[in-house]
Design a protein around this motif. Structure first.
Motif, PDB file in Angstrom:
ATOM      1  N   LEU A 135       0.496  -1.503   0.324  1.00  0.00           N
ATOM      2  CA  LEU A 135       0.274   0.007  -0.640  1.00  0.00           C
ATOM      3  C   LEU A 135       0.753   1.249   0.504  1.00  0.00           C
ATOM      4  O   LEU A 135       1.813   1.589   0.457  1.00  0.00           O
ATOM      5  N   THR A 136       0.514   2.150  -0.523  1.00  0.00           N
ATOM      6  CA  THR A 136       0.682   3.747  -0.573  1.00  0.00           C
ATOM      7  C   THR A 136      -0.374   4.621  -1.155  1.00  0.00           C
ATOM      8  O   THR A 136      -1.418   4.209  -1.276  1.00  0.00           O
ATOM      9  N   ALA A 137       0.240   5.621  -1.153  1.00  0.00           N
ATOM     10  CA  ALA A 137      -0.850   6.787  -1.431  1.00  0.00           C
ATOM     11  C   ALA A 137      -1.632   6.508  -2.530  1.00  0.00           C
ATOM     12  O   ALA A 137      -2.522   7.193  -2.403  1.00  0.00           O
ATOM     13  N   ARG A 138      -1.214   5.888  -3.584  1.00  0.00           N
ATOM     14  CA  ARG A 138      -1.623   5.449  -4.911  1.00  0.00           C
ATOM     15  C   ARG A 138      -2.486   4.344  -4.717  1.00  0.00           C
ATOM     16  O   ARG A 138      -3.220   3.588  -5.731  1.00  0.00           O
ATOM     17  N   GLY A 139      -3.015   3.029  -3.236  1.00  0.00           N
ATOM     18  CA  GLY A 139      -3.436   2.149  -3.297  1.00  0.00           C
ATOM     19  C   GLY A 139      -2.520   1.305  -3.050  1.00  0.00           C
ATOM     20  O   GLY A 139      -1.187   1.159  -3.136  1.00  0.00           O
ATOM     21  N   GLY A 140      -3.348   0.438  -3.864  1.00  0.00           N
ATOM     22  CA  GLY A 140      -2.434  -1.070  -3.357  1.00  0.00           C
ATOM     23  C   GLY A 140      -3.045  -2.501  -2.496  1.00  0.00           C
ATOM     24  O   GLY A 140      -4.328  -2.565  -2.901  1.00  0.00           O
ATOM     25  N   LEU A 141      -2.686  -3.293  -2.695  1.00  0.00           N
ATOM     26  CA  LEU A 141      -3.241  -4.611  -1.505  1.00  0.00           C
ATOM     27  C   LEU A 141      -3.367  -4.745  -0.237  1.00  0.00           C
ATOM     28  O   LEU A 141      -1.738  -4.695   0.379  1.00  0.00           O
ATOM     29  N   LEU A 142      -3.580  -5.468   0.913  1.00  0.00           N
ATOM     30  CA  LEU A 142      -2.880  -6.203   2.086  1.00  0.00           C
ATOM     31  C   LEU A 142      -3.726  -7.126   2.078  1.00  0.00           C
ATOM     32  O   LEU A 142      -4.662  -7.216   1.662  1.00  0.00           O
ATOM     33  N   GLU A 143      -3.066  -8.240   2.324  1.00  0.00           N
ATOM     34  CA  GLU A 143      -3.268  -9.218   2.806  1.00  0.00           C
ATOM     35  C   GLU A 143      -2.829 -10.250   4.091  1.00  0.00           C
ATOM     36  O   GLU A 143      -1.976  -9.740   4.504  1.00  0.00           O
ATOM     37  N   ILE A 144      -4.045 -10.919   4.549  1.00  0.00           N
ATOM     38  CA  ILE A 144      -4.009 -11.149   5.752  1.00  0.00           C
ATOM     39  C   ILE A 144      -4.308 -12.892   5.560  1.00  0.00           C
ATOM     40  O   ILE A 144      -5.731 -12.778   6.171  1.00  0.00           O
ATOM     41  N   LYS A 145      -3.362 -13.359   6.467  1.00  0.00           N
ATOM     42  CA  LYS A 145      -4.785 -15.012   6.368  1.00  0.00           C
ATOM     43  C   LYS A 145      -3.483 -15.312   7.767  1.00  0.00           C
ATOM     44  O   LYS A 145      -1.755 -14.984   8.304  1.00  0.00           O
TER      45      LYS A 145
END
Length: 154
Positions: free
Chosen positions: A121-131
């Protein structure tokens, strides 16, 4: 994706509008996976040592009237829900954390064992993944995954 690591030069922690695609999957022994996907508007706030993602739950998730916040700081993510549902869960790869989950029927002890925590993630968006694995009242109940895609709202 890289391991969780946040640096920000934000001097004004003003929330800005984003669109979030939140996919949650639950896996129980002997059952087909149960998944929920929510596309919603929310906010992202860049902090000197992390970031906040915030959105309102909907009837689709069964938590309408609840605000969900993911607070990313260093190697951990704090998930806080407040409103109709109140809870706090700590995710930290390779670590177990115990918290209380408040329901209309009372409080439950919840153990969270995080096996994967990644984001880009940055100010331009992105992905967060948690398992993670979850145990309620110290009894294993299944494995879960959060995948949250974020993009600035135009």
């Amino acid at each position: 994706m890289e391991p969780i690591k946040l640096t920000s030069t934000a001097t004004d922690p003003t929330p800005f509008p984003v669109v979030l695609s939140v996919r949650g999957e639950q896996y129980f022994d002997g059952c087909d996976p149960d998944s929920t996907e929510l596309m919603t508007e929310g906010t992202m706030t860049l902090l000197p040592d992390g970031m906040l993602l915030r959105y309102d739950e909907s009837a689709l998730t069964g938590m309408e009237g609840t605000t969900t916040t993911f607070e990313l700081r260093g190697p951990r993510v704090l998930l806080t829900r407040s409103g109709k549902v109140n809870s706090q869960m700590v995710f930290e790869e390779g670590r177990q954390h115990t918290s209380l989950y408040e329901t209309p029927f009372g409080e439950l002890s919840v153990d969270i064992q995080t096996s994967l925590l990644r984001h880009n993630l940055t100010a331009r968006g992105g992905l967060l993944e948690i398992k993670y694995s979850i145990a309620v009242e110290h009894t294993a109940t299944g494995k879960n995954t959060f995948k949250i895609r974020v993009r600035p709202r135009s």
